[in-house]
Design an enzyme around this catalytic site. Structure first.
Site, PDB file in Angstrom:
ATOM      1  N   GLU A 221       8.615 -41.014 -37.922  1.00 19.62           N
ATOM      2  CA  GLU A 221       9.423 -42.054 -38.589  1.00 19.62           C
ATOM      3  C   GLU A 221       9.044 -43.461 -38.150  1.00 19.62           C
ATOM      4  OE1 GLU A 221      13.530 -40.866 -38.119  1.00 19.62           O
ATOM      5  OE2 GLU A 221      13.158 -38.898 -38.991  1.00 19.62           O
TER       6      GLU A 221
ATOM      7  N   ASN B 170       4.703 -37.726 -38.992  1.00 17.38           N
ATOM      8  CA  ASN B 170       5.803 -37.107 -39.742  1.00 17.38           C
ATOM      9  C   ASN B 170       6.762 -38.206 -40.205  1.00 17.38           C
ATOM     10  OD1 ASN B 170       7.164 -34.532 -40.438  1.00 17.38           O
ATOM     11  ND2 ASN B 170       8.729 -35.130 -38.944  1.00 17.38           N
TER      12      ASN B 170
ATOM     13  N   HIS C 128      14.014 -34.407 -46.836  1.00 13.31           N
ATOM     14  CA  HIS C 128      15.480 -34.346 -46.862  1.00 13.31           C
ATOM     15  C   HIS C 128      15.927 -34.905 -48.210  1.00 13.31           C
ATOM     16  CE1 HIS C 128      15.792 -33.163 -42.702  1.00 13.31           C
ATOM     17  NE2 HIS C 128      15.003 -34.160 -42.345  1.00 13.31           N
TER      18      HIS C 128
ATOM     19  N   GLU D  68      10.835 -30.547 -42.967  1.00 12.40           N
ATOM     20  CA  GLU D  68      12.278 -30.543 -42.646  1.00 12.40           C
ATOM     21  C   GLU D  68      13.109 -30.377 -43.912  1.00 12.40           C
ATOM     22  OE1 GLU D  68      13.385 -33.955 -40.232  1.00 12.40           O
ATOM     23  OE2 GLU D  68      11.534 -33.851 -39.065  1.00 12.40           O
TER      24      GLU D  68
ATOM     25  N   ASP E 106      15.549 -29.864 -46.790  1.00 10.94           N
ATOM     26  CA  ASP E 106      16.903 -29.495 -47.210  1.00 10.94           C
ATOM     27  C   ASP E 106      17.253 -30.327 -48.430  1.00 10.94           C
ATOM     28  OD1 ASP E 106      17.616 -31.977 -45.934  1.00 10.94           O
ATOM     29  OD2 ASP E 106      18.267 -30.931 -44.125  1.00 10.94           O
TER      30      ASP E 106
END
Ligand code: G3I
Length: 313
Positions: free
Chosen positions: A128, A169, A204, A232, A234
């Site tokens: 990030e 990432n 996400h 990751e 979702d």
């Protein structure tokens, strides 16, 4: 009926695992579903800086070791997460200046990677780092070390564990936009020095809002000569979940799976948890949740079936 990992074939299908859930005797299903369904693992918090080096030079690996040994003994590919990140950073790091911070960063990378060498197949070296507009995000690393801290971190990581795949990432980089453009430039520059092997796209997402150019974006990173991975995943919605949103979520999960499968260098997909009940989403976005493939009671959701179907194609 098949499992996620069987349907995923040559790719891995992983989940974020928390040590506390793996060892929770009152919820044996967590470890059971992890073993049965998943071929990849990422420690949800246990390898972060605050967990591994809470005080300068004092390393604690017990939690990370729990997740690592579970993953290795169950033949899961383990992603190390994460070495250099402005969040979950113990306060002492932010007090350091200049070379003191540089030395602390390098020592952290080297000590953590060395400890887990042979267990972690890949590491999120930098997490990030970018703002949505493509500029670098504020962090002690940027402030004290300048924009070169990213290349420094990868150089140190490469030397610490030459067997590990080194990843950068991030989130909001799944579509083509200013942030992913900036990320791509950094990746190309690191790749020119053979300092990077892969790019993680956190993914996400919000139901109905998956970027339609996801596959195209993954492909342009793959074309830069690196692996890509969904790290990751979702897809959240307003809770309680409506039947319509659960169906849309099933469509959205399949879309993400298909995008990865269409890119030969997309090596795997990781969902950020197993049952909805433990997801980070409701704590961060009150009123949102139901973001994963299994509901609060480990029942398969419509998105589980659509994911199996997409993986099987
Ligand atoms: O361990 C303490 C516990 O002692 C305390 O009682 C409790 C009270 O709040 O907090 C516990 O720590 C929490 C920790 O998770 C472990 O459960 C933190 O408050 C909480 O902030 C932390 O959240 C994690 C979050 O990263 C922090 O940044 C989530 O579990 C984790 O899923 C989330 O994961 C991140 C990825 O690493 C990077 N990308 C985004 C993703 C979602 O935010």
């Amino acid at each position: 009926t098949t499992t996620l990992k069987a349907a995923a074939g040559s790719r891995y299908f992983g989940a974020a695992l928390a040590a506390g859930h793996l060892s929770n005797a009152s919820d044996p299903d967590f470890a059971l579903f992890a073993q049965e369904q998943f071929s990849g693992a990422t420690p949800e918090n246990e390898m972060k800086w605050d967990a591994t080096e809470p005080s300068e030079g004092v390393f604690t690996f017990s939690q990370g070791d729990q997740v690592a040994s579970f993953a290795v003994s169950n033949n899961m590919l383990l992603r190390g997460h994460t070495l250099v990140w402005h969040s979950q950073l113990p306060a002492w790091v932010s007090t350091l200046t200049g070379d003191d911070l540089l030395n602390a960063m390098n020592n952290h990378i080297t000590t953590v990677m060395t400890h887990f060498q042979g267990q972690t197949f890949a590491w999120d070296v930098v997490n990030e780092a970018f703002n949505d507009d493509g500029t670098l995000g504020t962090s002690p690393f940027l402030t004290q070390l300048g924009s070169g801290y990213i290349e420094t971190a990868f150089t140190t990581a490469r030397a610490a564990d030459p067997t590990a795949k080194l990843y950068i990432n991030d989130f909001n980089t799944e579509g083509i936009n200013a942030k992913s453009d900036a990320l791509l430039e950094t990746v190309q520059s690191l790749k020119a020095s053979n300092l990077i092997d892969g790019v993680g796209f956190q993914s996400h997402f919000i139901v109905g809002e998956v970027p339609q150019d996801l596959q195209q974006n993954l492909q342009r990173f793959a074309d830069a000569g690196v692996d890509v991975a969904i790290t990751e995943l979702d897809i959240r919605m307003t809770v309680p979940a409506s039947e319509a949103n659960l169906q849309q979520q099933a469509t959205d999960y399949a879309f993400v799976i298909n995008a990865c499968q269409a890119v030969s260098r997309c090596v795997g997909i990781t969902t950020w948890g197993i049952p909805d009940i433990y997801s980070w989403v409701p704590g961060t976005f009150p009123g949102q949740g139901a973001a994963l493939l299994f509901d609060d009671n480990y029942n398969e959701k419509p998105a589980f079936s659509s994911t199996i179907d997409a993986l099987s194609n």
